[in-house]
Scaffold this motif. Structure first.
Motif, PDB file in Angstrom:
ATOM      1  N   ILE A 140      39.376  56.227  60.838  1.00  0.00           N
ATOM      2  CA  ILE A 140      38.917  55.416  59.724  1.00  0.00           C
ATOM      3  C   ILE A 140      38.376  54.124  60.317  1.00  0.00           C
ATOM      4  CG2 ILE A 140      39.507  54.373  57.511  1.00  0.00           C
ATOM      5  CD1 ILE A 140      39.956  57.365  57.562  1.00  0.00           C
ATOM      6  N   ASP A 141      37.046  53.959  60.258  1.00  0.00           N
ATOM      7  CA  ASP A 141      36.430  52.792  60.895  1.00  0.00           C
ATOM      8  C   ASP A 141      36.733  51.507  60.143  1.00  0.00           C
ATOM      9  OD1 ASP A 141      35.301  53.947  63.080  1.00  0.00           O
ATOM     10  OD2 ASP A 141      33.390  54.384  62.127  1.00  0.00           O
ATOM     11  N   ALA A 142      36.762  51.559  58.831  1.00  0.00           N
ATOM     12  CA  ALA A 142      36.934  50.336  58.050  1.00  0.00           C
ATOM     13  C   ALA A 142      37.537  50.686  56.710  1.00  0.00           C
ATOM     14  CB  ALA A 142      35.595  49.637  57.854  1.00  0.00           C
ATOM     15  N   LEU A 143      38.448  49.849  56.268  1.00  0.00           N
ATOM     16  CA  LEU A 143      39.024  49.944  54.930  1.00  0.00           C
ATOM     17  C   LEU A 143      39.015  48.545  54.349  1.00  0.00           C
ATOM     18  CD1 LEU A 143      40.683  51.324  52.627  1.00  0.00           C
ATOM     19  CD2 LEU A 143      42.739  50.780  53.951  1.00  0.00           C
ATOM     20  N   ARG A 144      38.561  48.427  53.121  1.00  0.00           N
ATOM     21  CA  ARG A 144      38.539  47.106  52.500  1.00  0.00           C
ATOM     22  C   ARG A 144      38.824  47.229  51.017  1.00  0.00           C
ATOM     23  NH1 ARG A 144      32.272  44.969  51.880  1.00  0.00           N
ATOM     24  NH2 ARG A 144      31.628  46.478  50.306  1.00  0.00           N
ATOM     25  N   ALA A 145      39.329  46.141  50.449  1.00  0.00           N
ATOM     26  CA  ALA A 145      39.563  46.047  49.018  1.00  0.00           C
ATOM     27  C   ALA A 145      38.498  45.147  48.413  1.00  0.00           C
ATOM     28  CB  ALA A 145      40.956  45.485  48.736  1.00  0.00           C
ATOM     29  N   GLU A 146      37.766  45.680  47.432  1.00  0.00           N
ATOM     30  CA  GLU A 146      36.646  44.951  46.825  1.00  0.00           C
ATOM     31  C   GLU A 146      35.656  44.507  47.895  1.00  0.00           C
ATOM     32  OE1 GLU A 146      35.556  44.470  43.566  1.00  0.00           O
ATOM     33  OE2 GLU A 146      36.995  46.062  43.223  1.00  0.00           O
ATOM     34  N   TYR A 147      35.217  43.250  47.869  1.00  0.00           N
ATOM     35  CA  TYR A 147      34.102  42.835  48.715  1.00  0.00           C
ATOM     36  C   TYR A 147      34.520  42.126  49.995  1.00  0.00           C
ATOM     37  CZ  TYR A 147      31.603  43.578  44.315  1.00  0.00           C
ATOM     38  OH  TYR A 147      31.104  44.115  43.169  1.00  0.00           O
ATOM     39  N   ARG A 148      35.655  41.456  49.980  1.00  0.00           N
ATOM     40  CA  ARG A 148      35.946  40.548  51.084  1.00  0.00           C
ATOM     41  C   ARG A 148      36.690  41.245  52.220  1.00  0.00           C
ATOM     42  NH1 ARG A 148      38.230  34.869  49.002  1.00  0.00           N
ATOM     43  NH2 ARG A 148      37.895  34.418  51.224  1.00  0.00           N
ATOM     44  N   THR A 149      36.243  40.960  53.419  1.00  0.00           N
ATOM     45  CA  THR A 149      36.969  41.395  54.609  1.00  0.00           C
ATOM     46  C   THR A 149      37.483  40.195  55.385  1.00  0.00           C
ATOM     47  OG1 THR A 149      34.890  41.445  55.863  1.00  0.00           O
ATOM     48  CG2 THR A 149      35.594  43.505  54.838  1.00  0.00           C
ATOM     49  N   ASP A 150      37.191  38.983  54.896  1.00  0.00           N
ATOM     50  CA  ASP A 150      37.573  37.770  55.609  1.00  0.00           C
ATOM     51  C   ASP A 150      38.914  37.227  55.144  1.00  0.00           C
ATOM     52  OD1 ASP A 150      36.258  37.059  53.065  1.00  0.00           O
ATOM     53  OD2 ASP A 150      36.589  35.004  53.741  1.00  0.00           O
ATOM     54  N   ALA A 151      39.499  37.804  54.090  1.00  0.00           N
ATOM     55  CA  ALA A 151      40.761  37.300  53.549  1.00  0.00           C
ATOM     56  C   ALA A 151      41.451  38.413  52.776  1.00  0.00           C
ATOM     57  CB  ALA A 151      40.519  36.085  52.648  1.00  0.00           C
ATOM     58  N   GLU A 152      42.737  38.245  52.535  1.00  0.00           N
ATOM     59  CA  GLU A 152      43.497  39.256  51.814  1.00  0.00           C
ATOM     60  C   GLU A 152      43.282  39.202  50.313  1.00  0.00           C
ATOM     61  OE1 GLU A 152      47.711  38.503  52.193  1.00  0.00           O
ATOM     62  OE2 GLU A 152      47.401  36.346  52.085  1.00  0.00           O
ATOM     63  N   TRP A 153      42.731  38.087  49.816  1.00  0.00           N
ATOM     64  CA  TRP A 153      42.693  37.854  48.378  1.00  0.00           C
ATOM     65  C   TRP A 153      41.621  38.693  47.686  1.00  0.00           C
ATOM     66  CZ3 TRP A 153      46.931  35.477  47.291  1.00  0.00           C
ATOM     67  CH2 TRP A 153      47.465  34.552  48.196  1.00  0.00           C
ATOM     68  N   VAL A 154      41.997  39.254  46.553  1.00  0.00           N
ATOM     69  CA  VAL A 154      41.048  39.933  45.683  1.00  0.00           C
ATOM     70  C   VAL A 154      41.094  39.255  44.319  1.00  0.00           C
ATOM     71  CG1 VAL A 154      41.125  42.146  46.869  1.00  0.00           C
ATOM     72  CG2 VAL A 154      42.793  41.660  45.053  1.00  0.00           C
ATOM     73  N   ALA A 155      40.021  39.388  43.561  1.00  0.00           N
ATOM     74  CA  ALA A 155      39.898  38.663  42.294  1.00  0.00           C
ATOM     75  C   ALA A 155      40.277  39.498  41.088  1.00  0.00           C
ATOM     76  CB  ALA A 155      38.461  38.159  42.144  1.00  0.00           C
ATOM     77  N   THR A 156      40.752  40.711  41.317  1.00  0.00           N
ATOM     78  CA  THR A 156      41.122  41.599  40.222  1.00  0.00           C
ATOM     79  C   THR A 156      42.449  42.274  40.539  1.00  0.00           C
ATOM     80  OG1 THR A 156      40.518  43.645  39.056  1.00  0.00           O
ATOM     81  CG2 THR A 156      39.665  43.362  41.284  1.00  0.00           C
ATOM     82  N   PRO A 157      43.278  42.549  39.527  1.00  0.00           N
ATOM     83  CA  PRO A 157      44.555  43.243  39.792  1.00  0.00           C
ATOM     84  C   PRO A 157      44.381  44.721  40.098  1.00  0.00           C
ATOM     85  CG  PRO A 157      44.319  42.792  37.451  1.00  0.00           C
ATOM     86  CD  PRO A 157      43.179  42.083  38.130  1.00  0.00           C
ATOM     87  N   ILE A 158      43.176  45.244  39.896  1.00  0.00           N
ATOM     88  CA  ILE A 158      42.934  46.656  40.225  1.00  0.00           C
ATOM     89  C   ILE A 158      41.722  46.746  41.158  1.00  0.00           C
ATOM     90  CG2 ILE A 158      44.062  47.741  38.255  1.00  0.00           C
ATOM     91  CD1 ILE A 158      41.354  47.750  36.822  1.00  0.00           C
ATOM     92  N   PRO A 159      41.878  46.305  42.383  1.00  0.00           N
ATOM     93  CA  PRO A 159      40.742  46.283  43.310  1.00  0.00           C
ATOM     94  C   PRO A 159      40.305  47.683  43.712  1.00  0.00           C
ATOM     95  CG  PRO A 159      42.756  45.784  44.477  1.00  0.00           C
ATOM     96  CD  PRO A 159      43.124  45.850  43.030  1.00  0.00           C
ATOM     97  N   ARG A 160      39.003  47.860  43.804  1.00  0.00           N
ATOM     98  CA  ARG A 160      38.472  49.121  44.306  1.00  0.00           C
ATOM     99  C   ARG A 160      38.567  49.138  45.834  1.00  0.00           C
ATOM    100  NH1 ARG A 160      32.693  48.514  41.969  1.00  0.00           N
ATOM    101  NH2 ARG A 160      33.174  46.412  42.705  1.00  0.00           N
TER     102      ARG A 160
END
Length: 933
Positions: free
Chosen positions: A10-30
């Motif tokens: 698995i080359d990359a896994l990310r939640a929503e858009y950001r890879t620079d921080a752990e924070w996501v802006a939604t409680p159900i991140p894609r």
């Protein structure tokens, strides 16, 4: 995993858009991931794992923006997510590296902080220091700060900066939309007493916007900040410390004044230990500020210092001034280390270019772009502005004490911290430099939002620039979150104008609402690009009302014929033939451009509605597009396949927007486009809107030789002319620097504008040959165009489906085409002159015999102009001979006024030149013919 199963990573896994921080802006991140595996492997299912134990099973090959399968996230609760994938035979990959995920958003009713600022400021936009004392109880398990500003802030715990972002929270559609940062302070807040301090400047909030000396503050006169710190105890209970009247403020810190356009003044004699627990005199209660906005969590990366650039050259003048050259036009600010007597003032001025050896500050207009640093005199001191940025290659230092060491100054390059995704290389050094110039221009102008330029009294989010550059931007960097956030601002501003998209977003110019083709179409084009490049259905769904509102607003203003005529338009902005003081005066009729864009936007709305299963809307806008097409063809295309404006932009937009679909008519229009390009001796004849479509239209018409000559032209105007003049970024005008070395006299003259760099998307898709054929690159289109003047071209893009590489090279009389398809995709291959065919994942290579270039023949005064133009060596010989005999100005006029598509013999077209020209031409062309044997 069975023994026969190839290694899967698995080359990359990310939640929503950001890879620079752990924070996501939604409680159900894609969640999204890419897989690296051997050719032939296919994902048939996946498992997502939360915190090492909770597992969710997924069937199928979805790997882009996969729905969150667990319970919604709760604020400040940290999790770790990993994934593994399965093939059809049931073999599993190893688990991926874990990715931290935490909800960085607060619900609107959870925002308690008041906006606070300085009570009784002494002048507008006064920088502020604010502080409060925090007692952290023993056993606290976490500390998270939510902070935003009407202005720009830096926050500190006990004098230590809490993060590395700059100019936070950036610039959004104030006062309607404001974002906040989420920052983990747990490591900085052990049990005990601490001081939370915030340094605040006006940033974009207090800036004066407007032209011709009419600038005014449209948001507010003073900056303010709102912050709340959440401390969590082991039992899950928490304490909230929020900004309010109990905070303290003062306005006499070391930052004396700060402005985006003006620059910043820092006086180290005013430095103080303002985060100490013992209070100095002068602190007063902060003033609360009314602000009717609830901040929302950041979705795009923030602005950061990305790299440092050393001084490339330094010259000290007789009067003590020091001129610095950084070798690269960039965006950021200087960092100085200096030692000298207290009270010494160092003045730093910035410019993109020199004029007669001095800083050319005229293009800055009213932007002073000047920083002032006053020494305290207590040893080596470091200075760096915090509330401003500049666009510059050159800087001038005045007042430097003592000897100057170039190592004491570095340029700090800053922009939104986007992930690089695209690379291009060819055998042509100037073309490669053009590509890098576009990269640098994008970096400098993707700073909080997509701006037009980074140096003068503008730096605004012009919608036209943003839409035409979106395909190129999405090749070079991952702009999914960046454009997604800006599109929300666009929709907010659009709603204030009844569906009309303003010329700039955020709309600080506050011009009366008036639709402008190519500018307002950012509402439809950019969401379509986000769908094509990233398969981001959520952006498409969120923006569909905005897309429809834009098209509806245009249609409401039209007559019954659906021709968009008789309204204010920018047109094909900065056509190279437009006078310097009239940049909208282009060769193509504005009605052609506007109606073409209406067709395109109606088509994009129909397609978006179809993707979102809104059949009624899809049918409505498809019918509208058909009606606009019929009106366009009837009004603007003659029975002889000529456009009513016989100009390159008219043909290029008609063809690339697929307004004409009949193959025979398209072929005739393509041939006429080639004649238009030949007529100007393969020089650019398009402005902002026509330029991105030009090479595509030529290559679609199989005019490869014409496209080759146009792309690699080095005379003005052309893509490569600025490169030959030493440009390291893309210019606003084709001739921002005139051939005689003087600066274009037009009131708008920027040397860092990415708009004309939109050609880079074509370099990837058509020259190297790789582009998306299905959303998210799930299917790749490989359609390379081996240009005759190149020996190779190749490109690589890290896509939502994985890494795609493709290109070609000439080798031993053949052209070898190569394509690397990731396991998350397949490809449609169209080699020159062949029917398309499909291939699956893996590396593929095809060799085809190269067609020999025709041997150039004899040339002379009887050779027709079109044959001279088609022979690059002969054309250069003619221009050089005219220049030698009549001078550069006469040669330029001769080149510009000549119809190079004409069958007229050369001798019949030089009667207006001095008699000596004929003899010089005959001798030069005779010598060329002799050398050719």
């Amino acid at each position: 995993m069975s023994a026969a199963q190839p290694a899967i990573v698995i080359d990359a896994l990310r939640a929503e858009y950001r890879t620079d921080a752990e924070w996501v802006a939604t409680p159900i991140p894609r969640l999204s991931w890419t897989v690296n595996a051997a050719a032939g492997w296919r994902q048939d299912g996946a498992q997502l794992r939360l915190d090492g134990d909770l597992v969710a099973d997924l069937d199928g090959d979805d790997h882009t923006f996969v729905a969150w399968p667990f319970d919604p996230l709760q604020p400040r609760v940290r999790h770790r997510v990993d994934v593994r994938v399965r093939d059809a035979a049931g073999g599993w990959s190893p688990w991926s590296a874990s990715v931290p995920v935490a909800l960085g958003a607060l619900a609107p009713d959870q925002w308690q902080a008041q906006f606070i600022g300085l009570a009784g400021p002494e002048h507008p936009a006064q920088p502020v220091l604010l502080r409060t004392t925090i007692d952290v109880p023993a056993g606290s398990t976490s500390a998270v700060l939510y902070v935003t500003a009407l202005g720009a802030f830096r926050a500190f715990i006990d004098g230590v900066a809490i993060d590395d972002s700059v100019l936070s929270p950036g610039w959004t559609a104030l006062p309607h939309r404001l974002i906040h940062e989420s920052i983990d302070l747990t490591a900085l807040l052990p049990a005990g007493r601490h001081v939370l301090g915030i340094e605040l400047t006006g940033g974009w909030f207090t800036e004066e916007y407007g032209f011709d000396g009419q600038g005014r503050r449209v948001y507010g006169d003073q900056p303010a900040v709102a912050a709340q710190l959440h401390l969590t105890s082991p039992d899950g209970s928490g304490t909230v410390i929020a900004t309010g009247e109990d905070w303290l403020a003062r306005g006499d810190g070391e930052i004396v004044a700060s402005g985006i356009y003006a620059g910043e003044t820092i006086d180290h004699r005013r430095r103080r230990d303002w985060w100490g627990t013992a209070l100095e005199p002068g602190w007063l209660p902060a003033a609360t500020v009314d602000a009717d906005v609830i901040p929302e969590a950041r979705t795009a990366p923030p602005v950061r210092i990305i790299e440092s650039v050393a001084v490339a050259g330094a010259t000290r003048r007789d009067d003590g001034r020091i001129l610095l050259d950084f070798g690269q036009n960039l965006v950021g600010r200087l960092r100085l280390q200096v030692e000298g007597p207290g009270g010494t003032e160092i003045v730093v001025r910035h410019a993109e270019i020199l004029d007669a050896g001095e800083l050319a500050t005229g293009p800055l207009r009213t932007a002073a772009a000047t920083d002032r640093f006053v020494l305290a005199g207590d040893g080596i001191e470091q200075f760096e502005p915090v509330g401003t940025f500049h666009g510059f290659r050159y800087a001038e230092l005045s007042g430097w004490p003592g000897e100057f060491d170039p190592a004491s100054v570095t340029a700090q390059v800053m922009h939104t911290d986007l992930r690089r995704t695209g690379w291009f290389d060819s055998s042509h050094a100037l073309l490669n430099r053009l590509h890098e110039n576009v990269v640098w221009s994008m970096r400098g102008n993707f700073l909080a939002l997509p701006t037009d330029c980074p140096q003068r009294d503008e730096r605004m989010g012009w919608t036209g620039d943003a839409q035409l550059f979106a395909p190129t931007a999405s090749m070079l960097y991952d702009v999914s979150g960046f454009y997604g956030s800006w599109l929300e601002d666009l929709a907010v501003e659009q709603a204030q104008h009844g569906g009309v998209v303003p010329f700039i977003v955020p709309d600080v110019l506050r011009f009366p609402a008036s639709p402008a083709a190519g500018w307002g179409d950012a509402a439809t084009v950019i969401p379509a690009v986000m769908w094509e490049r990233y398969a981001d259905r959520e952006v498409l769904s969120r923006q569909l009302p905005s897309m429809r509102a834009w098209v509806d607003a245009v249609v409401e203003r039209l007559d019954g014929e659906l021709l968009w005529e008789g309204h204010m338009q920018f047109g094909d902005w900065l056509d190279p033939d437009a006078p310097p003081d009239r940049p909208g005066q282009s060769k193509v009729d504005t009605g052609i451009v506007a109606t073409a864009y209406l067709f395109r936007s109606a088509t994009l709305v129909a397609q978006a509605a179809g993707v979102l299963c809104d059949a009624a809307a899809a049918q409505q806008y498809a019918q509208l597009a058909d009606q606009v097409r019929a009106a366009f063809v009837s009004a603007y295309i003659t029975p002889d396949a000529r456009m009513m404006s016989d100009a390159p932009t008219a043909y290029a937009l008609t063809l690339t927007f697929d307004i004409v679909t009949d193959p025979a008519l398209r072929a005739r229009l393509g041939q006429r486009l080639a004649e238009c390009v030949r007529r100007s001796a393969f020089h650019i004849g398009t402005g902002f809107l026509g330029t991105p479509a030009l090479l595509d239209a030529l290559l679609d018409a199989d005019q490869v030789e014409v496209a080759d000559r146009l792309l690699l032209q080095t005379e003005c105007p052309s893509w490569l002319y600025p490169v030959t003049q030493g440009a390291t970024t893309v210019w606003e005008r084709w001739d921002s620097l005139l051939p005689d070395g003087t600066i274009n006299p037009g009131e708008m003259t920027s040397f860092n504008h990415y708009a004309l760099g939109a050609v880079v998307d074509t370099l990837y898709r058509r020259v190297a040959g790789i582009g998306p054929a299905a959303p998210g690159w799930r299917q790749i289109r490989f359609a390379p165009s081996p240009l005759p003047s190149l020996d190779h071209a190749r490109a690589r893009v890290d896509t939502a489906a994985g890494t795609v590489e493709g290109g070609w090279e000439r080798r031993d009389g053949s052209i070898v085409f190569a394509l690397e398809v990731p396991v998350g995709a397949d490809a449609i291959v169209r080699l020159p002159g062949e029917d398309p065919f499909g291939v699956g994942p893996g590396r593929h290579e095809w060799s085809r015999a190269a067609t020999p270039s025709p041997r150039p023949g004899e040339v002379g005064l009887g050779t027709p102009f079109r044959d001279i133009a088609g022979d690059a060596e002969a054309y250069a010989c003619v221009i050089d001979a005219v220049t030698a005999a009549a001078g550069a100005e006469a040669a330029a006029m001769f080149r510009h006024r000549t119809d190079w598509s004409s069958h007229t013999p050369l001798v019949a077209g030089i009667f207006g030149l001095p008699p000596s020209v004929g003899g010089g031409l005959a001798q030069a062309l005779g010598g060329l013919s002799a050398r050719r044997g």
